[in-house]
Design an enzyme around this catalytic site. Structure first.
Site, PDB file in Angstrom:
ATOM      1  CB  ALA A 123       5.180  -0.454 -15.205  1.00 42.32           C
TER       2      ALA A 123
ATOM      3  CB  SER B 112       0.912  10.385   0.747  1.00 46.82           C
ATOM      4  OG  SER B 112       0.733   9.264  -0.092  1.00 46.82           O
TER       5      SER B 112
END
Length: 373
Positions: free
Chosen positions: A145, A81
Site C-alpha cells: 500500500a 526507529s
C-alpha cells in the site's frame, strides 16, 4: 541523516507554553531551543511540537516547552526507529554475557531465513545487521500500500506484518549493496529481533523490558506490538496523505508493520533518561559502549542503533530519530550522556535537516549565537 524520511488546514495560533526554568542560569546567552518550536510546526507541517532538555547539573531542572494545541510533557507517542537503539543495546548486552557473538552469522541463528535472490544469511554477521552494512533490501519499501492510512491498512483492524513476512518481502529482492557497504534498512533490525528471541527463548520486547525499561524505571515506555491504541495520556497524531494532500487523524493507527525496527511508544522524559543512562555507562560496560559508538563500518555515518551528528561549533551529539505515521521524534545527547534533548512533532512529516541542526546547535553550542527568523 541516515534515516529515510518519508496541519491542520485551519490557521493555527501558535502559543509558547513554558514549564520549568526558562533557561540555564549559568548560560544566559544560550539561544533557547524553544525559539525554534514555531518553525518546527510550520516546516514540519505539524499542529504541535514539544521538547524536553535535561542536564545533570545540580540545581538545574529539566526544561520543557511546547507550541500548538493539545500536546503535553507526559504524552505517550510513537517513537519509530528510536526502537533500534534499545534493540542494539540488548544485543550488545547478550554479546557481553556470551549468549551470542557479533561475528555470528545470521544463518547461525536463523537458518534458511535469509536466502535467495542473491541474499545469503551465512555471509552476513550480526555486526553487519547492527551497523546497516548487510546490503539487505528494506522491507518497508516493498509494502503493497502506497498510502496505508487511506487504504485502511494502518487502522485498528489491520493485520500485522509478521517479522518472518517482513524478511521474506526483503529477500524477495536482490541486495541493494554488497555486504560491507552502508545502506540503512529496517530489515536488519527485524532480523535482530528474531535473533534475540532465538538466543534467549524470549521475545525481544520482553528482553527490552527486563533489561532496560524496568531497571531505568521508564514507566511511560512500552512495546505494544501491533496493538493500535496509544496509552494515556497522549495527544492526537496526524498524517497528510501523499495522494490527495488531505489531513488524517491517525492516533489509532498501530505500528502494524514496524516490529523491532520501530514499534516503541515512549515519552520525552523517558527518552532523555534512556540516552543519558546508555551514554553514561549504566547499560553497557566501557568496551561494549565503545563498540556501540564505533562508526568505522559505516564510514562514520552510523554506529549500532545510534548515530553521531557533528554541529557547527565542533560538538558531536549522539542519538537517533524516529519517523512513523503520525509522529517524528529526535533525541540527541553529549557523549557522556549528561546533556540530552528530545523533541517531537505530532505528524510523520519531519522538519528539514537544516532546521533540526539549528535547534540542536541552539541547545548544545553555548558559544554559537543563532538568529531565529
Amino acid at each position: 541523516m541516515p534515516i529515510s524520511r518519508a496541519l491542520l488546514t485551519a490557521p493555527l495560533v501558535l502559543t509558547l507554553l513554558a514549564l520549568g526554568t526558562a533557561s540555564l542560569p549559568s548560560e544566559p546567552h544560550l539561544p533557547p531551543a524553544s525559539s525554534y518550536l514555531p518553525r518546527l510546526v510550520v516546516e514540519g507541517r505539524a499542529p504541535a511540537a514539544a521538547f524536553l532538555a535535561r542536564r545533570d547539573t545540580p540545581g538545574q531542572a529539566a526544561r520543557y516547552r511546547s507550541t500548538g494545541p493539545g500536546i503535553g510533557v507526559a504524552d505517550r507517542f510513537r517513537a519509530g526507529s528510536v526502537t533500534k537503539t534499545f534493540v542494539a543495546t540488548v544485543v550488545l548486552q547478550l554479546a557481553e554475557e556470551g549468549v551470542l557473538r557479533l561475528e555470528d552469522s545470521v544463518e547461525d541463528h536463523l537458518p534458511g531465513l535469509v536466502r535467495g535472490h542473491g541474499n545469503d544469511g551465512s555471509a552476513l554477521t550480526l555486526r553487519a545487521l547492527l551497523t546497516h552494512t548487510s546490503g539487505l533490501y528494506d522491507y518497508t519499501a516493498a509494502l503493497p500500500a502506497a498510502d496505508p492510512v487511506l487504504s485502511g491498512a494502518a487502522g485498528p483492524s489491520a493485520q500485522p506484518l509478521t517479522p518472518a513476512a517482513a524478511v521474506r518481502a526483503a529477500v524477495s529482492r536482490p541486495p541493494v549493496t554488497a555486504p560491507g557497504s552502508y545502506a540503512y534498512s529496517n530489515t536488519n533490525y527485524v532480523l535482530l529481533g528474531l535473533v534475540v528471541q532465538r538466543a534467549t527463548g524470549r521475545p525481544y520486547a520482553t528482553e527490552i523490558r527486563r533489561r532496560i525499561l524496568s531497571p531505568l524505571r521508564l514507566t511511560g515506555t512500552s512495546l505494544p506490538g501491533a496493538r493500535a491504541p496509544l496509552p494515556l495520556p497522549h495527544s492526537r497524531a496526524y498524517h497528510r496523505s501523499p495522494t490527495d494532500g488531505a489531513l488524517r487523524d491517525v492516533t489509532s493507527a498501530g505500528p502494524w508493520f514496524s516490529g523491532a525496527a520501530g514499534e516503541l511508544v515512549s515519552t520525552l522524559g523517558d527518552l532523555d533518561r534512556f540516552y543519558g543512562a546508555l551514554l553514561g555507562g549504566r547499560l553497557l560496560p566501557p568496551a561494549r559502549l565503545a563498540t556501540l559508538l564505533d562508526t568505522g563500518a559505516s564510514g562514520g555515518v552510523y554506529g549500532m542503533g545510534i548515530y553521531p551528528q557533528e554541529l557547527s561549533c565542533g560538538a558531536t551529539v549522539w542519538g537517533h530519530n524516529g519517523h512513523i505515521t503520525g509522529s517524528y521524534v529526535r533525541t540527541a545527547a553529549t557523549r557522556d550522556g549528561r546533556h540530552v534533548l528530545t523533541f517531537r512533532v505530532n505528524t510523520g512529516t519531519p522538519p528539514g535537516a537544516d532546521l533540526e541542526a539549528e535547534l540542536l546547535e541552539a541547545e548544545f553550542c553555548p558559544r554559537v549565537r543563532s538568529e531565529v527568523p
